[in-house]
Design a protein around this motif. Sequence first.
Motif, PDB file in Angstrom:
ATOM      1  N   ALA A  20     -17.135  -4.126  -7.769  1.00 47.56           N
ATOM      2  CA  ALA A  20     -17.052  -4.932  -6.717  1.00 47.56           C
ATOM      3  C   ALA A  20     -15.708  -5.335  -6.633  1.00 47.56           C
ATOM      4  O   ALA A  20     -15.002  -5.316  -7.725  1.00 47.56           O
ATOM      5  CB  ALA A  20     -18.018  -6.077  -6.786  1.00 47.56           C
ATOM      6  N   CYS A  21     -15.452  -6.155  -5.830  1.00 53.04           N
ATOM      7  CA  CYS A  21     -14.021  -6.822  -5.731  1.00 53.04           C
ATOM      8  C   CYS A  21     -13.672  -7.847  -6.727  1.00 53.04           C
ATOM      9  O   CYS A  21     -12.602  -8.149  -7.054  1.00 53.04           O
ATOM     10  CB  CYS A  21     -13.878  -7.495  -4.294  1.00 53.04           C
ATOM     11  N   GLY A  22     -14.574  -8.347  -7.376  1.00 56.73           N
ATOM     12  CA  GLY A  22     -14.376  -9.023  -8.550  1.00 56.73           C
ATOM     13  C   GLY A  22     -14.329 -10.573  -8.251  1.00 56.73           C
ATOM     14  O   GLY A  22     -14.268 -11.383  -9.201  1.00 56.73           O
ATOM     15  N   ALA A  64       2.997 -13.185  -7.061  1.00 56.28           N
ATOM     16  CA  ALA A  64       2.147 -13.021  -8.184  1.00 56.28           C
ATOM     17  C   ALA A  64       0.673 -13.243  -7.845  1.00 56.28           C
ATOM     18  O   ALA A  64      -0.248 -12.708  -8.271  1.00 56.28           O
ATOM     19  CB  ALA A  64       2.718 -14.101  -9.432  1.00 56.28           C
ATOM     20  N   VAL A  65       0.514 -14.449  -7.076  1.00 56.65           N
ATOM     21  CA  VAL A  65      -0.878 -14.626  -6.453  1.00 56.65           C
ATOM     22  C   VAL A  65      -1.403 -13.315  -5.757  1.00 56.65           C
ATOM     23  O   VAL A  65      -2.303 -12.807  -6.026  1.00 56.65           O
ATOM     24  CB  VAL A  65      -1.061 -15.762  -5.662  1.00 56.65           C
ATOM     25  N   PHE A  66      -0.457 -12.731  -4.712  1.00 58.86           N
ATOM     26  CA  PHE A  66      -0.961 -11.497  -4.102  1.00 58.86           C
ATOM     27  C   PHE A  66      -1.107 -10.421  -4.860  1.00 58.86           C
ATOM     28  O   PHE A  66      -2.249  -9.792  -4.833  1.00 58.86           O
ATOM     29  CB  PHE A  66       0.193 -11.252  -2.891  1.00 58.86           C
ATOM     30  N   ASP A  67      -0.192 -10.088  -5.919  1.00 59.60           N
ATOM     31  CA  ASP A  67      -0.399  -9.147  -6.792  1.00 59.60           C
ATOM     32  C   ASP A  67      -1.892  -9.171  -7.517  1.00 59.60           C
ATOM     33  O   ASP A  67      -2.542  -8.259  -7.806  1.00 59.60           O
ATOM     34  CB  ASP A  67       0.824  -8.891  -7.916  1.00 59.60           C
ATOM     35  N   ASP A  68      -2.351 -10.282  -8.007  1.00 56.89           N
ATOM     36  CA  ASP A  68      -3.331 -10.463  -8.752  1.00 56.89           C
ATOM     37  C   ASP A  68      -4.638 -10.554  -7.842  1.00 56.89           C
ATOM     38  O   ASP A  68      -5.571  -9.840  -8.225  1.00 56.89           O
ATOM     39  CB  ASP A  68      -3.511 -11.968  -9.345  1.00 56.89           C
ATOM     40  N   VAL A  69      -4.457 -11.002  -6.548  1.00 55.77           N
ATOM     41  CA  VAL A  69      -5.790 -10.702  -5.567  1.00 55.77           C
ATOM     42  C   VAL A  69      -5.927  -9.041  -5.440  1.00 55.77           C
ATOM     43  O   VAL A  69      -6.974  -8.564  -5.353  1.00 55.77           O
ATOM     44  CB  VAL A  69      -5.519 -11.411  -4.304  1.00 55.77           C
ATOM     45  N   LYS A  71      -4.808  -6.543  -6.775  1.00 57.50           N
ATOM     46  CA  LYS A  71      -5.404  -5.686  -7.935  1.00 57.50           C
ATOM     47  C   LYS A  71      -6.919  -5.855  -8.265  1.00 57.50           C
ATOM     48  O   LYS A  71      -7.559  -4.843  -8.680  1.00 57.50           O
ATOM     49  CB  LYS A  71      -4.771  -6.071  -9.484  1.00 57.50           C
ATOM     50  N   LYS A  72      -7.681  -6.765  -7.769  1.00 53.40           N
ATOM     51  CA  LYS A  72      -8.996  -6.850  -7.632  1.00 53.40           C
ATOM     52  C   LYS A  72      -9.715  -6.248  -6.430  1.00 53.40           C
ATOM     53  O   LYS A  72     -11.023  -6.139  -6.426  1.00 53.40           O
ATOM     54  CB  LYS A  72      -9.433  -8.135  -7.602  1.00 53.40           C
ATOM     55  N   LEU A  73      -8.907  -5.908  -5.419  1.00 47.51           N
ATOM     56  CA  LEU A  73      -9.396  -5.216  -4.189  1.00 47.51           C
ATOM     57  C   LEU A  73      -9.641  -3.508  -4.368  1.00 47.51           C
ATOM     58  O   LEU A  73      -8.865  -3.006  -4.200  1.00 47.51           O
ATOM     59  CB  LEU A  73      -8.639  -5.310  -3.113  1.00 47.51           C
ATOM     60  N   ALA A 118      -1.126   1.694  -1.827  1.00 45.85           N
ATOM     61  CA  ALA A 118       0.086   0.909  -1.446  1.00 45.85           C
ATOM     62  C   ALA A 118      -0.410  -0.380  -1.353  1.00 45.85           C
ATOM     63  O   ALA A 118      -1.084  -0.734  -0.726  1.00 45.85           O
ATOM     64  CB  ALA A 118       0.831   1.640  -0.527  1.00 45.85           C
ATOM     65  N   THR A 119       0.747  -1.448  -1.517  1.00 51.22           N
ATOM     66  CA  THR A 119       0.740  -2.979  -1.014  1.00 51.22           C
ATOM     67  C   THR A 119       1.963  -3.278  -0.435  1.00 51.22           C
ATOM     68  O   THR A 119       2.958  -2.470  -0.563  1.00 51.22           O
ATOM     69  CB  THR A 119       0.264  -3.715  -2.375  1.00 51.22           C
ATOM     70  N   GLU A 120       1.845  -4.345   0.235  1.00 47.61           N
ATOM     71  CA  GLU A 120       2.858  -4.664   0.904  1.00 47.61           C
ATOM     72  C   GLU A 120       2.915  -6.250   1.065  1.00 47.61           C
ATOM     73  O   GLU A 120       1.769  -6.741   1.419  1.00 47.61           O
ATOM     74  CB  GLU A 120       3.078  -4.374   2.284  1.00 47.61           C
ATOM     75  N   PHE A 121       3.855  -7.098   0.630  1.00 46.34           N
ATOM     76  CA  PHE A 121       3.582  -8.348   0.607  1.00 46.34           C
ATOM     77  C   PHE A 121       4.890  -8.867   1.432  1.00 46.34           C
ATOM     78  O   PHE A 121       6.060  -8.499   1.215  1.00 46.34           O
ATOM     79  CB  PHE A 121       3.925  -8.730  -0.828  1.00 46.34           C
TER      80      PHE A 121
END
Length: 132
Positions: A20-22, A64-69, A71-73, A118-121
């Motif tokens: 699950a997304c966590g 850092a907040v975005f990266d933490d969120v 990685k749980k998706l 991929a991610t984009e911030f």
Amino acid sequence: MRTRTTITTAIATALLTLTACGTTPDEVTPAAGPAPAYKIVKQDTEGNARTVVVEVDSTDGLEAVFDDVAKKLTEEGGYFVQINCSSGSTEHVDNRLANGKKAVGKMGAVRTGMDDGATEFEPNEGRSCPDA
């Protein structure tokens, strides 16, 4: 035989929990490494395009907040992350501090226009949180 069924059920439950997304909405997430504390206030759990709304107390450590969120998706989909101030009206676009997206799987890639994984911030320059 009953013990084997019980163990199998326990393992299956644990695996479902791990995949699950966590993080559930309204759960305050303590810093995991360099990310400051944040709170997920909305998270879509169905569909190929999913919105995740996060609240923070300041502009410090937004990426850092975005990266933490992100990685749980882990479930397949295109995720669109909005990072807002916890003070003030978070529904108003002027309080949006940053946006991000993440592609998970083929449908995530289609929905975001990015490669799988991929991610984009993108921070919104010049924005700050009003005093609480």
